[in-house]
Write a protein that holds these residues in place. Structure first.
Motif: not given
Length: 296
Positions: A3, A91-92, A95-96, A164, A167-168, A172, A228
């Motif tokens: 990150y 972290r969610w 991602y958004s 991560d 999950e991303a 996405a 990211i």
């Protein structure tokens, strides 16, 4: 996945605490959760092996409270990339923030999609959403819904490495459906009916979302405002691994050992991996026209 320390995490479109913390008691609108269909198939095939009550998904289970929704106690406002180690639940939001930051600069007239993090059940414009549906996108309210704890568990139980980057990818993919919705491709594909099979409109729509996810990964690291900063080869392997884990053939093999292509709604593991790679290798959303090719 690394990150960017000084990148601000935009939490404007992330909502928490919308779930009831209840299991069962309301029939879900299956057609609304585009990304959740693969999980429904998984549950119907071998829900007991996952510790999932099929009745809960279909709405005939017990209505008693099962878990407490503590998501509303989490605040990620004002955080940057360097704060994620101490605040992993945020972290969610990262991602958004990264995903919508990219698409807002690419799609003319982009309209942000809220991401609702919930537990148990949640009301949506597509009917009652359930954690057991997995992450899903509802075109009726243009919202991405997910239970983060169940999503982590699901990746593991499908045999994915997780992490991560995986999950991303899942997030996405769901935002990829939002792009298809904004461009009108989702409506066109649905006008053809709920056909199934390797070259069905349902599969083409899912592969398009996979391709869009790949495009996002290719471009987000170039954006100095993205949370990211770096996607490694290992991260890409985890993304490919997650794409493989949610392939129709993989799920069917785990369920009853038999692959039935005629029933596919999301595409095979190979197809899903290939379209994520198509998006990543090109970095161009224009290559994601899965409706104009027979080479799926």
């Amino acid at each position: 996945m690394e990150y960017r320390d000084d990148a601000r995490i935009d939490t404007t479109e992330v909502r928490r605490g919308g779930g009831s913390g209840r299991r069962g008691g309301g029939r879900v609108a299956i057609g609304g959760g585009v990304g959740g269909m693969v999980v429904l198939v998984l549950v119907l095939l071998f829900g007991n092996n996952l510790g999932i009550n099929v009745d809960d998904v279909l709405g005939s289970g017990d209505t008693g409270s099962d878990t407490q929704n503590t998501q509303s106690d989490i605040s990620c406002k004002g955080l940057t990339g360097k704060d994620l180690e101490a605040n992993p639940e945020c972290r969610w939001d990262a991602y958004s923030s990264a995903i919508q930051g990219y698409w807002s600069g690419v799609v003319d007239g982009y309209e942000p999609a809220p991401m609702q993090i919930f537990s148990g059940q949640v009301p949506t414009a597509c009917g009652t959403g359930s954690s057991e549906m997995g992450p899903f996108y509802c075109p009726g309210d243009s919202t991405v819904y997910l239970d983060t704890q169940f999503t982590e568990k699901l990746l593991t139980q499908l045999g994915a490495q997780g992490g991560d980057a995986a999950e991303a990818y899942v997030v996405a993919h769901e935002f990829g459906h939002h792009i298809s919705n904004l461009t009108g491709q989702m409506e066109k594909s649905r006008a053809g009916g709920n056909d199934t099979g390797p070259k069905s409109n349902q599969v083409r729509l899912e592969l398009q979302a996979d391709c869009y996810a790949g495009v996002f990964f290719a471009n987000t690291v170039r954006d100095e405002n993205s949370p990211i900063e770096k996607v490694t080869k290992e991260d890409l392997a985890r993304v490919a691994d997650a794409a493989s884990a949610v392939g129709d053939d993989h799920i069917q093999k785990q369920g009853n050992g038999r692959v039935v292509p005629e029933s596919w709604t999301h595409g095979s593991s190979e197809m899903r991996q290939r379209w994520v790679a198509n998006g990543f290798d090109s970095g161009d959303p224009n290559v994601c026209d899965t409706f104009s090719t027979e080479d799926l």
